[in-house]
Structure formats: C-alpha cells, structure tokens
Design a protein around this motif. Structure first.
Motif, PDB file in Angstrom:
ATOM      1  N   THR A   1       0.815  -1.218   0.000  1.00  0.00           N
ATOM      2  CA  THR A   1       0.000   0.000   0.000  1.00  0.00           C
ATOM      3  C   THR A   1       0.848   1.267   0.000  1.00  0.00           C
ATOM      4  O   THR A   1       0.337   2.352   0.278  1.00  0.00           O
ATOM      5  N   GLY A   2       2.125   1.149  -0.335  1.00  0.00           N
ATOM      6  CA  GLY A   2       2.996   2.316  -0.318  1.00  0.00           C
ATOM      7  C   GLY A   2       2.520   3.444  -1.209  1.00  0.00           C
ATOM      8  O   GLY A   2       2.682   4.618  -0.879  1.00  0.00           O
ATOM      9  N   ALA A   3       1.924   3.097  -2.340  1.00  0.00           N
ATOM     10  CA  ALA A   3       1.436   4.124  -3.275  1.00  0.00           C
ATOM     11  C   ALA A   3      -0.040   4.428  -3.057  1.00  0.00           C
ATOM     12  O   ALA A   3      -0.660   5.076  -3.900  1.00  0.00           O
ATOM     13  N   GLY A   4      -0.578   3.980  -1.935  1.00  0.00           N
ATOM     14  CA  GLY A   4      -2.017   4.094  -1.714  1.00  0.00           C
ATOM     15  C   GLY A   4      -2.481   5.415  -1.153  1.00  0.00           C
ATOM     16  O   GLY A   4      -3.132   5.453  -0.100  1.00  0.00           O
ATOM     17  N   THR A   5      -2.170   6.496  -1.829  1.00  0.00           N
ATOM     18  CA  THR A   5      -2.693   7.799  -1.442  1.00  0.00           C
ATOM     19  C   THR A   5      -3.487   8.389  -2.606  1.00  0.00           C
ATOM     20  O   THR A   5      -3.267   8.026  -3.770  1.00  0.00           O
ATOM     21  N   GLN A   6      -4.370   9.306  -2.285  1.00  0.00           N
ATOM     22  CA  GLN A   6      -5.142   9.967  -3.336  1.00  0.00           C
ATOM     23  C   GLN A   6      -4.224  10.690  -4.313  1.00  0.00           C
ATOM     24  O   GLN A   6      -4.439  10.653  -5.531  1.00  0.00           O
ATOM     25  N   GLU A   7      -3.196  11.348  -3.768  1.00  0.00           N
ATOM     26  CA  GLU A   7      -2.297  12.117  -4.621  1.00  0.00           C
ATOM     27  C   GLU A   7      -1.544  11.210  -5.596  1.00  0.00           C
ATOM     28  O   GLU A   7      -1.399  11.525  -6.777  1.00  0.00           O
ATOM     29  N   ALA A   8      -1.068  10.061  -5.101  1.00  0.00           N
ATOM     30  CA  ALA A   8      -0.343   9.136  -5.971  1.00  0.00           C
ATOM     31  C   ALA A   8      -1.273   8.545  -7.022  1.00  0.00           C
ATOM     32  O   ALA A   8      -0.899   8.407  -8.193  1.00  0.00           O
ATOM     33  N   ARG A   9      -2.484   8.196  -6.611  1.00  0.00           N
ATOM     34  CA  ARG A   9      -3.444   7.633  -7.563  1.00  0.00           C
ATOM     35  C   ARG A   9      -3.749   8.624  -8.688  1.00  0.00           C
ATOM     36  O   ARG A   9      -3.797   8.261  -9.866  1.00  0.00           O
ATOM     37  N   GLU A  10      -3.933   9.875  -8.310  1.00  0.00           N
ATOM     38  CA  GLU A  10      -4.228  10.898  -9.315  1.00  0.00           C
ATOM     39  C   GLU A  10      -3.037  11.121 -10.246  1.00  0.00           C
ATOM     40  O   GLU A  10      -3.205  11.281 -11.463  1.00  0.00           O
ATOM     41  N   ALA A  11      -1.827  11.119  -9.679  1.00  0.00           N
ATOM     42  CA  ALA A  11      -0.632  11.326 -10.510  1.00  0.00           C
ATOM     43  C   ALA A  11      -0.437  10.174 -11.486  1.00  0.00           C
ATOM     44  O   ALA A  11      -0.076  10.383 -12.653  1.00  0.00           O
ATOM     45  N   MET A  12      -0.675   8.943 -11.038  1.00  0.00           N
ATOM     46  CA  MET A  12      -0.527   7.798 -11.928  1.00  0.00           C
ATOM     47  C   MET A  12      -1.610   7.804 -13.005  1.00  0.00           C
ATOM     48  O   MET A  12      -1.353   7.456 -14.166  1.00  0.00           O
ATOM     49  N   LEU A  13      -2.813   8.209 -12.630  1.00  0.00           N
ATOM     50  CA  LEU A  13      -3.886   8.308 -13.614  1.00  0.00           C
ATOM     51  C   LEU A  13      -3.513   9.323 -14.696  1.00  0.00           C
ATOM     52  O   LEU A  13      -3.640   9.046 -15.896  1.00  0.00           O
ATOM     53  N   GLU A  14      -3.053  10.499 -14.273  1.00  0.00           N
ATOM     54  CA  GLU A  14      -2.707  11.544 -15.237  1.00  0.00           C
ATOM     55  C   GLU A  14      -1.581  11.097 -16.162  1.00  0.00           C
ATOM     56  O   GLU A  14      -1.615  11.357 -17.374  1.00  0.00           O
ATOM     57  N   MET A  15      -0.570  10.429 -15.611  1.00  0.00           N
ATOM     58  CA  MET A  15       0.554  10.028 -16.449  1.00  0.00           C
ATOM     59  C   MET A  15       0.161   8.908 -17.404  1.00  0.00           C
ATOM     60  O   MET A  15       0.605   8.876 -18.562  1.00  0.00           O
ATOM     61  N   THR A  16      -0.680   7.982 -16.931  1.00  0.00           N
ATOM     62  CA  THR A  16      -1.125   6.904 -17.816  1.00  0.00           C
ATOM     63  C   THR A  16      -1.957   7.465 -18.966  1.00  0.00           C
ATOM     64  O   THR A  16      -1.781   7.076 -20.131  1.00  0.00           O
ATOM     65  N   VAL A  17      -2.870   8.379 -18.654  1.00  0.00           N
ATOM     66  CA  VAL A  17      -3.669   9.021 -19.707  1.00  0.00           C
ATOM     67  C   VAL A  17      -2.761   9.779 -20.674  1.00  0.00           C
ATOM     68  O   VAL A  17      -2.944   9.716 -21.898  1.00  0.00           O
ATOM     69  N   ALA A  18      -1.769  10.485 -20.133  1.00  0.00           N
ATOM     70  CA  ALA A  18      -0.847  11.232 -20.985  1.00  0.00           C
ATOM     71  C   ALA A  18      -0.047  10.294 -21.888  1.00  0.00           C
ATOM     72  O   ALA A  18       0.218  10.616 -23.061  1.00  0.00           O
ATOM     73  N   ASN A  19       0.343   9.132 -21.360  1.00  0.00           N
ATOM     74  CA  ASN A  19       1.041   8.155 -22.199  1.00  0.00           C
ATOM     75  C   ASN A  19       0.160   7.686 -23.348  1.00  0.00           C
ATOM     76  O   ASN A  19       0.612   7.600 -24.499  1.00  0.00           O
ATOM     77  N   ILE A  20      -1.094   7.405 -23.041  1.00  0.00           N
ATOM     78  CA  ILE A  20      -2.011   6.898 -24.065  1.00  0.00           C
ATOM     79  C   ILE A  20      -2.325   7.982 -25.091  1.00  0.00           C
ATOM     80  O   ILE A  20      -2.224   7.769 -26.309  1.00  0.00           O
ATOM     81  N   GLU A  21      -2.709   9.165 -24.611  1.00  0.00           N
ATOM     82  CA  GLU A  21      -3.075  10.237 -25.534  1.00  0.00           C
ATOM     83  C   GLU A  21      -1.877  10.680 -26.363  1.00  0.00           C
ATOM     84  O   GLU A  21      -2.006  10.948 -27.570  1.00  0.00           O
ATOM     85  N   GLY A  22      -0.728  10.794 -25.727  1.00  0.00           N
ATOM     86  CA  GLY A  22       0.463  11.196 -26.470  1.00  0.00           C
ATOM     87  C   GLY A  22       0.806  10.208 -27.562  1.00  0.00           C
ATOM     88  O   GLY A  22       1.143  10.603 -28.689  1.00  0.00           O
ATOM     89  N   PHE A  23       0.705   8.915 -27.237  1.00  0.00           N
ATOM     90  CA  PHE A  23       1.052   7.901 -28.230  1.00  0.00           C
ATOM     91  C   PHE A  23       0.092   7.925 -29.415  1.00  0.00           C
ATOM     92  O   PHE A  23       0.520   7.931 -30.584  1.00  0.00           O
ATOM     93  N   PHE A  24      -1.210   7.961 -29.136  1.00  0.00           N
ATOM     94  CA  PHE A  24      -2.171   7.874 -30.229  1.00  0.00           C
ATOM     95  C   PHE A  24      -2.380   9.210 -30.961  1.00  0.00           C
ATOM     96  O   PHE A  24      -2.845   9.226 -32.093  1.00  0.00           O
TER      97      PHE A  24
END
Length: 317
Positions: A283-306
């Motif tokens: 649960t080391g990454a189990g914070t709201q802030e970390a979840r939001e940051a990972m969501l944003e970066m994953t979306v950015a990876n997908i949108e940037g690629f496509f």
C-alpha cells in the motif's frame, strides 16, 4: 462506439474510464490472460493495454492481441514485461516513473519509524491490557532515529525522497546505486555489502530484475547486524524471504518493515508471526495524490502515443 479497445488488466478508478471512453471501448479488468474472455473479433480490436509491471506481459499475451500497439504499466515497475518481445512486435511499453515516489517515500519512513520504535508491539501492549503503570519500566528502551545511518539501496526517484525525509530526522545518509551520482552529497558505496556494513537501516528501493533478485540475503543481514533494520518498499523478489525470516527469528537483525513480499499476496506464516516485522499489503502508493498522478501520467502516455506517436514516458531500453 469507438472501433479500438483499451483492455484493462487491472482495476482502475472510474475517472480513468471517463477520460478515455470517447476514444476507446474499454473492457476489463481481466487480471489474468484475456484470451478466454475476448472473442477473436474483440482481441483484434485491442490496441492498448493497461497492466501492472508485476503481471506477466509476454509473447503469449502479444500473440493473443495481434493489433496491440501500446502497453501501459500502472506504476513505475515493469519487471515482468518482456520488453524484447514487445519491441519485436512493434509495441511501445510505458510506465509512470516518479508518479508515486512521494507516497512510497512517506510509507518507507512510516515503516522505518514503526520498526525502530516498535509501534506495533507497543500498540498491542496497550490493547491486551498489559499497561498497568509507567511503560518505561516495563518496555525496553530503544535507540531512536537521530544519528542512525540509513543506507539507501537504489537512489532513484523514491530513494532520493527517502533520503530527504531521513535528513529531516537527523540521520546520516549513504547509498548504493548502479552508478555514483554527481548531483548528491550523500556517501556512496560501490557495493551493497559495503553499504549494509556501514548502515543501521537499509532501505530497499532498486528496480527488480535478474541482477537485484535476492541481492538482499543472509550475507547482507549479517553485515547489517543485530541493531539493524531493513525496509522494503520496492519488490519482494529483491529480498531472500527465507533468509530474512531466519535473520529475524535469530536476532541477526533487529527488525523489518515490509510493504512487498516475494509471492504476493501469500505471506509466509513464519513471517506473520514475528513481532519484529511490520507488514503492510503493498500500500505504499495508496494515497489519493499518488493515484491521481498515476492516472494523469497513464492518460498522458495513451493520448500522447495515439495523438503524436510519442508516449510521455516510454520504458527505457
């Protein structure tokens, strides 16, 4: 409905689906191999997958998804992604470096404090009704954090944040890395054994791979010594779990704080029974802030690629 399918191998927040539902048909989560859950027509429309780096992503998966173009790891790790197989099929693999570093570094310090200051046993001491007077006369006095030497194995994004937090506790800091860093003033040790011999606390934070597998072993525990503590917030495979249990049982080291385990979610009964081990369920990454940051970066990876053909954070070769 969009022609392309985004396949989830992990359970992600609803906001993730909302952000990408206009671009993809989103299916999953399928925590195991999706071939039995998808029709051949669906499998042929999968162009992107989101998974954990600790889940196997190999040629078998890629063969089942013939038009896969992008594999996104939710988090920073990618130890079970077959990068060679992905490259051979023209699949871009990405991850989220640094997105959860703050949260994981915080958790490392929480485990360090809990292990050194014996938070779990003293909590139990109260809950079981043993506290009948001045606790100082009934519980052993422990050495605090100030002045201790913390050795950081892997001075990456997380390790660097651990170092800054440890400095605030007036600890002395050293590190072992694949290479010496010129941008930090911490003491550098070229081998893990040298770091463990010097340190009072060993924070385990390198990337999991064949080189680091079981690199923290009986030899390292003996070097750390009977007043030493080991904190693992990286991957369970880096520590020889059987050797760790033996070291804790025989007071080769004083304690351990573990957020990851070798065969998650299975944790050995012998480890669960030890009072000098503090255990949390990855649960080391189990914070709201970390979840939001990972969501944003994953979306950015997908949108940037496509959108542009370039992901934000491709996994380095």
């Amino acid at each position: 409905m969009p022609a392309d399918i985004l396949l989830l191998m992990v359970n992600l927040p609803p906001a993730f689906r909302e952000r990408l539902s206009a671009r993809f048909e989103i299916l999953g989560p399928f925590p195991r191999h999706p071939s039995e859950a998808l029709s051949p027509e669906q499998a042929g429309r999968v162009t992107a997958v989101v998974t954990f780096g600790s889940q196997v992503s190999d040629a078998t998966l890629f063969d089942a998804l013939p038009n896969l173009k992008l594999l996104c790891c939710w988090g920073t790790g990618f130890e079970r992604v077959d990068l060679a197989a992905a490259k051979a099929r023209g699949i871009t693999a990405t991850h989220n470096p640094g997105a959860n570093a703050t949260a994981v570094a915080d958790h490392a310090m929480a485990l360090m404090l809990a292990s050194i200051r014996r938070v779990v046993p003293t909590d139990r001491y109260i809950r079981t009704g043993q506290w009948q007077g001045n606790a100082v006369t009934r519980l052993p006095v422990v050495r605090g954090l100030t002045g201790r030497r913390v050795g950081i194995y892997g001075l990456g994004a997380i390790g660097e944040k651990v170092a800054k937090r440890a400095a605030a506790f007036e600890m002395e800091i050293g590190y072992c890395n694949r290479r010496k860093r010129d941008d930090v003033a911490y003491a550098y040790f070229p081998t893990l054994l040298e770091l463990a011999t010097w340190a009072d606390v060993l924070v385990v934070g390198p990337r999991a791979d064949a080189v680091t597998h079981h690199s923290v072993n009986a030899t390292i525990f003996r070097a750390l010594g009977p007043d030493g503590h080991v904190i693992n917030i990286a991957r369970g495979s880096i520590i020889d779990e059987a050797a760790l249990i033996e070291a804790l049982q025989n007071n080769v080291i004083a304690g351990a704080g573990l957020d990851v385990f070798e065969h998650e979610p299975q944790v050995p009964e012998a480890l669960r029974q030890l009072e000098n081990a503090v255990l949390t369920p990855h649960t080391g990454a189990g914070t709201q802030e970390a979840r939001e940051a990972m969501l944003e970066m994953t979306v950015a990876n997908i949108e940037g690629f496509f959108d542009t053909g370039k992901a934000l954070a491709p996994i380095p070769e």
